[in-house]
Write an enzyme that holds these catalytic residues in place. Structure first.
Site, PDB file in Angstrom:
ATOM      1  N   ASP A  34      23.979  -5.552  23.995  1.00 12.88           N
ATOM      2  CA  ASP A  34      24.940  -4.860  24.854  1.00 12.88           C
ATOM      3  C   ASP A  34      26.171  -5.723  25.144  1.00 12.88           C
ATOM      4  OD1 ASP A  34      22.726  -3.119  25.011  1.00 12.88           O
ATOM      5  OD2 ASP A  34      22.042  -4.054  26.867  1.00 12.88           O
ATOM      6  N   GLU A 215      23.402   7.179  24.967  1.00  6.28           N
ATOM      7  CA  GLU A 215      23.545   6.092  25.934  1.00  6.28           C
ATOM      8  C   GLU A 215      24.734   5.205  25.554  1.00  6.28           C
ATOM      9  OE1 GLU A 215      19.825   3.953  25.823  1.00  6.28           O
ATOM     10  OE2 GLU A 215      20.378   2.816  24.037  1.00  6.28           O
TER      11      GLU A 215
END
Length: 341
Positions: A34, A215
């Site tokens: 991420d 997401e």
């Protein structure tokens, strides 16, 4: 030519201060899911998921962390609703103040929510990071991967969440913000998994037979065109990939104005040995002329959502009708030039 002069020329040719080289290969770090970067006053401020704290890096060159400043800026207090599983932090400068948004829970994934810290110092490595609280929409449901941006001089947040209280499908929601730590009004659903490529990842769990995933949404603007790039399918699969939403009207809170691309725009490359590319962010080169994608991926099939995921970056281009072109995720043998200065 004198040997010492040759060495000096090589050094000057291959280095750009702080020991940074003019070219690089992916990954830029051996591990880090991420990844996110903010460019501010000549420096990249970089972060990724560590899990139990918030860590910030500061560097002139995202391709070289050898001399980057690094600091743990916050460790959560124990026994709170945000003490565990700190995921996908993002650092933003809003109205000359620093904010970091992150998802966290109390040890139970069902309680994952978005939270925010504020630092009024110009330098995020100094000053005090103040916990501002939970960033909750109406209704208040499971939420991760928040991304904050300005559109028409108003602040918005997009994130991944559940419709109800049970795991089974992750959707993309948007809401207007009345401050950097408060959401105004109700959340609005703008994307849910529709296509087969968004629904890969059976869990073999009687209570959760499958999980359809949207997401990691990221806002992207270019020449007046507005996009949201998001990750789809289970991160534990090699099919984890990026999808695209395009705003077709003026009202960003109208779900009908968001058009979804029918195919993934960035996906695994077996030829280049890159698997599960996703959960990206974007940044511009220091001179503002280039657009880059920063993402994580695995180097081998079947490595899933663990520590094998590593941050990578590559330049993107634009089609004639203003759509971003990512190409294939480049191999670890591909030499790339650093973002233009």
């Amino acid at each position: 030519m004198c040997k010492h002069v040759q060495v000096l020329i090589i050094f000057l040719t291959c280095s750009l201060g702080y020991g940074q080289t003019s070219t690089f290969t992916n990954p830029i770090l051996p591990s880090g899911a991420d990844p996110f970067s903010t460019y501010y006053k000549g420096f990249y401020y970089y972060t990724h998921t560590v899990g139990d704290r918030l860590v910030l890096w500061k560097t002139k060159n995202l391709a070289d962390f050898t001399q980057a400043e690094k600091k743990t800026i916050w460790i959560p207090p124990k026994n709170t609703m945000y003490s565990h599983s700190i995921w996908a932090p993002e650092f933003h400068v809003i109205d000359d103040k620093w904010y970091v948004y992150f998802a966290a829970d109390d040890g139970d994934n069902l309680n994952h929510r978005m939270y925010v810290l504020e630092n009024i110092s110009e330098d995020p490595f100094s000053g005090e990071w103040q916990f501002k609280g939970k960033v909750a929409a109406n209704p208040d449901r499971w939420a991760i991967d928040g991304n904050v941006f300005r559109y028409k001089n108003e602040l918005f947040m997009i994130w991944s969440g559940w419709e109800g209280y049970k795991n089974g499908q992750q959707n993309i929601y948007i809401a207007k913000m009345k401050s950097p730590w408060e959401i105004e009004g109700n959340r609005v659903l703008i994307s849910e998994p529709d296509y087969v490529w968004e629904k890969q990842g059976d869990l073999n769990d009687e209570d959760n037979p499958h999980v359809n995933v949207n997401e990691g949404p990221q806002y992207l603007e270019h020449d007046g065109n507005i996009f949201i790039i998001y990750s789809a399918s289970g991160c534990w699969t090699d099919f984890y990939s990026l999808g695209l939403l395009r705003l077709k009207g003026e009202d960003i809170l109208n779900p009908a104005n968001w058009e979804k691309h029918s195919k993934p725009i960035f996906t695994k490359s077996q030829e280049n040995s890159v698997y599960g590319p996703g959960h990206n962010s974007f940044f511009k080169s220091p001179d503002g002329k280039e657009d880059w994608i920063l993402y994580h991926a695995n180097s081998k099939p079947g490595q899933g959502c663990g520590s094998k995921r590593s941050p990578r970056m590559q330049k993107i281009s634009w089609s004639k009708d203003g759509v971003p072109i990512f190409g294939d995720p480049v191999s670890e043998d591909t030499t790339l030039e650093i973002p233009s200065n």
